[in-house]
Design an enzyme around this catalytic site. Structure first.
Site, short mmCIF file in Angstrom:
data_model
loop_
_atom_site.label_atom_id
_atom_site.label_comp_id
_atom_site.label_asym_id
_atom_site.label_seq_id
_atom_site.Cartn_x
_atom_site.Cartn_y
_atom_site.Cartn_z
N GLU A 208 0.72 -1.10 -0.18
CA GLU A 208 0.15 0.03 -0.02
C GLU A 208 1.00 1.27 0.00
O GLU A 208 0.49 2.22 -0.56
CB GLU A 208 -0.90 -0.15 1.14
CG GLU A 208 -2.19 -0.81 1.19
CD GLU A 208 -1.76 -2.35 1.44
OE1 GLU A 208 -0.83 -2.75 1.62
OE2 GLU A 208 -2.93 -3.19 1.16
N HIS B 198 -11.51 -5.87 8.50
CA HIS B 198 -12.12 -5.89 7.05
C HIS B 198 -13.62 -5.11 7.32
O HIS B 198 -14.38 -4.97 6.30
CB HIS B 198 -12.31 -7.22 6.63
CG HIS B 198 -11.04 -7.68 6.12
ND1 HIS B 198 -10.18 -8.15 6.91
CD2 HIS B 198 -10.69 -7.88 4.76
CE1 HIS B 198 -9.17 -8.51 6.25
NE2 HIS B 198 -9.35 -8.51 4.96
#
Lengths: 330, 336
Positions: free
Chosen positions: A67, A136
């Site tokens: 990322e 998540h």
């Protein structure tokens, strides 16, 4: 949902994202996509499926699971003539790219004297109610909105997804686009014409006189359902969709609050320090003398999102809770 | 120490003199601002590049104006080697509106995007992903531009380095990483930052990413220049990324005011024997490329230039306080 003249076609939010990015890539060959599994699978939610066949894997570019580099290289590319669109799978993963978002993307134009265009989009998603557990599942648009230098958009409907995503891709500033896993399959008419919704402009999704509900994403759909339910009881609810959290269209929100004098603010951020606090403060400051009662805040209770369905359902507000809050005020 | 192949052509005299001039300019600029900082004329922090001049100079000499670079919090040398204007640099250090960032960046954030200078950066390794993106962009736009990222030995411990070089390796991007090994990461010695197996050759960190690895003497401007030329040639011709370790030494503290408690006795003096601002002029004079008088002229000329830069900075205005609200976004305005 949003009143629009002219032709429209019904699409689900997920299809709108795919079509809109396809149109923008067609229109401008500087636009490219990078992220994890964006080619092949079409990203973790399959949203980008087929774009690699149309535009090739040079422009629909699979990155390693990195990322920092994914976001940082988009910044470098944006500063040197490209218009990247990055997909960060889940908003919690933005934390991995923390420095690039907080110290590089958000500050580069300002710190360097204001002349530098940084046309980049980071798409990510809030997730709620998917039994995916805490890493998540969460909503984090309030976190990014607290960093000066980032524009933060929350998409909710097929029509605003198209209008906001087009505006984000064409913006010369970094724009964080928060999608929501709970609305990907929502369908509604989308104008066929090419249009943009201004970043920083809210929409009245339903007109009403008695109570204002300011709601985003999944909670916008719940609010519209609550308004529909209460209409038969003779309670007229106005539903405002902020569309962008930063900058925030305080004018439209305050105007609605002044008209109805009663407000509920709701989205999927945690109640403490979530967007609800900002919305409530803005309404209180702008409409204090027109308010009949204090602003009501609804959001996710202050715990990480638990896994088990009964636990998760417990902490996320839904249509029933919105109805209850409205009835408390009405 | 240099492990790159021998180059057939010799470096032209003019290039050698240009490099010396650049090194003198960096040293003079920094020595002067060091004094002005001590006199409290310059606010904030100051991280000096003194001792490392040969690195920025040698690297930038190998670039063209269409290439990109990212710098570090110790960025004055990179900016000067890139050809940035010392007036506007000094003004930025003074926090004046005539500075490169209109007084919004200061010493640690000087940038000139039009010159390909994508910014000094206050975060260790923070510029590497950005340079990677510039390299990606260069490749996608089908140009032969390259992107160079300067970073310290400390940046090798950051994930940003590894993520970027992995990405650059996979995509064969025209990226050059310049490791400026100045023996210290902030105030901690090299051996506490890296395993023993890496200490002799920090480019080992690039091994899994398939980059070309080069180690050079960072006190030797010509060695740095030649190594960079090779890496640039490779990158321009689609050969992918390189990692160049320039082994040198930081003559000053991490920042001005650092007591330098960590420096062993005698270490600084030993490295100063190899000060490129002594050895290089001696070499050029010895080889007849330059006369003593010629060197004195260069020094006097640059001394006057830096004196003017300081005057320019002093005489410039501070930004109007309202400018604090400008430049956040493309419409010039602040966040609503």
């Amino acid at each position: 949902m949003s009143a629009t003249a002219g032709e429209s076609e019904e699409f689900a939010v997920r299809d709108v994202i795919n079509r809109t990015l396809g149109e923008e890539m067609e229109r401008d060959d500087r636009v490219y996509i990078q992220g994890i599994d964006v080619s092949g699978r079409g990203g973790t939610s399959n949203i980008l499926k087929g774009l690699d066949d149309r535009f090739g894997t040079d422009r629909v570019r699979n990155t390693p699971i990195s990322e920092v580099s994914m976001v940082g290289s988009a910044l470098g590319a944006a500063a040197t003539g490209m218009r990247p669109v990055v997909e960060v799978m889940y908003c919690g993963f933005l934390g991995v790219a923390g420095d690039q978002l907080l110290n590089q993307v958000a500050k580069m134009r300002y710190m360097f004297g204001g002349e530098l265009d940084l046309p980049m989009v980071i798409r990510t998603k809030n997730v709620m109610g998917a039994n995916a557990a805490a890493q998540h599942s969460q909503a984090l648009h309030h976190w990014l909105a607290a960093i000066p230098g980032l524009k933060v958009v929350c998409t909710s409907t097929p029509a605003d997804t198209k209008g906001l995503l087009k505006a984000a891709v064409r913006s010369d500033d970094p724009v964080m686009v928060f999608e929501h896993g709970g609305v990907y399959n929502r369908k509604a008419p989308v104008p066929t014409e090419d249009y943009q919704y201004e970043i920083g402009k809210a929409a009245i999704e339903r007109r009403g006189e008695d109570v204002t509900v300011v709601a985003t994403q999944n909670q916008l759909w719940n609010a519209l359902e609550a308004a529909e339910r209460l209409a038969s009881d003779g309670i007229s609810v106005e539903v405002v969709n902020p569309r962008t959290i930063s900058p925030l269209d305080t004018e439209t929100i305050v105007e609605s609050a002044r008209k109805t004098g009663r407000c509920v603010v709701v989205d999927d951020t945690p109640l403490s320090y979530g967007t609800q606090s900002q919305l409530s403060a803005v309404i209180s400051e702008g409409a204090f003398w027109d308010l009949d009662l204090p602003v009501k805040r609804l959001g996710v209770d202050n715990v990480p999102i638990p896994f088990s369905p009964t636990l998760e359902d417990e902490i996320i507000p839904g249509t029933d809770e919105i109805v209850d809050e409205i009835l408390d005020l009405a | 120490m240099s492990s790159q192949g021998e180059r057939s052509e010799e470096i032209a005299d003019q290039e050698r003199i240009d490099m010396l001039r650049t090194m003198v300019r960096i040293r003079e600029f920094e020595s002067v601002v060091q004094n002005k900082f001590a006199d409290a004329e310059i606010p904030g922090f100051l991280h000096l590049y003194i001792g490392q001049e040969a690195i920025a100079t040698g690297v930038c000499q190998a670039l063209t104006e269409r290439d990109y670079l990212t710098s570090t919090h110790r960025g004055h040398g990179h900016c000067i080697a890139r050809g940035l204007d010392t007036d506007k640099m000094a003004a930025e250090l003074y926090g004046k509106e005539t500075g490169y960032c209109n007084g919004k960046g200061g010493s640690m954030h000087i940038a000139d995007v039009n010159a390909g200078m994508l910014g000094a950066n206050g975060i260790v390794a923070g510029g590497i992903p950005i340079a990677t993106g510039a390299a990606l962009s260069a490749k996608m736009r089908d140009t032969d531009e390259v992107a160079v990222s300067f970073f310290g030995d400390g940046a090798l411990s950051e994930g940003a380095f590894h993520e970027s070089f992995n990405q650059a390796g996979i995509w064969e991007l025209p990226l050059l990483g310049i490791i400026e090994n100045n023996q210290y990461g902030e105030m901690t010695g090299l051996e506490e930052h890296h395993p023993p197996s890496a200490l002799d050759d920090l480019t080992i960190y690039g091994e899994p990413y398939g980059v070309t690895r080069i180690q050079v003497d960072g006190m030797d401007v010509e060695a740095v220049y030649e190594a960079t030329l090779d890496a640039v040639d490779q990158a321009r011709n689609g050969g992918g990324p390189s990692l160049i370790e320039c082994v040198g030494y930081r003559f000053e503290g991490h920042h001005e005011g650092d007591s330098q408690f960590y420096r062993p006795d005698g270490e600084l003096e030993e490295w100063k024997q190899r000060d490129p601002l002594s050895t290089y002029p001696e070499k050029l004079i010895g080889e007849g490329v330059l006369t003593e008088d010629g060197y004195a002229e260069i020094e006097a000329e640059i001394e006057a230039e830096i004196e003017d830069a300081i005057e320019f900075a002093r005489n410039s205005d501070y930004p109007d306080p309202q400018q604090a609200y400008e430049g956040v976004f493309s419409d010039g305005g602040e966040q609503a």
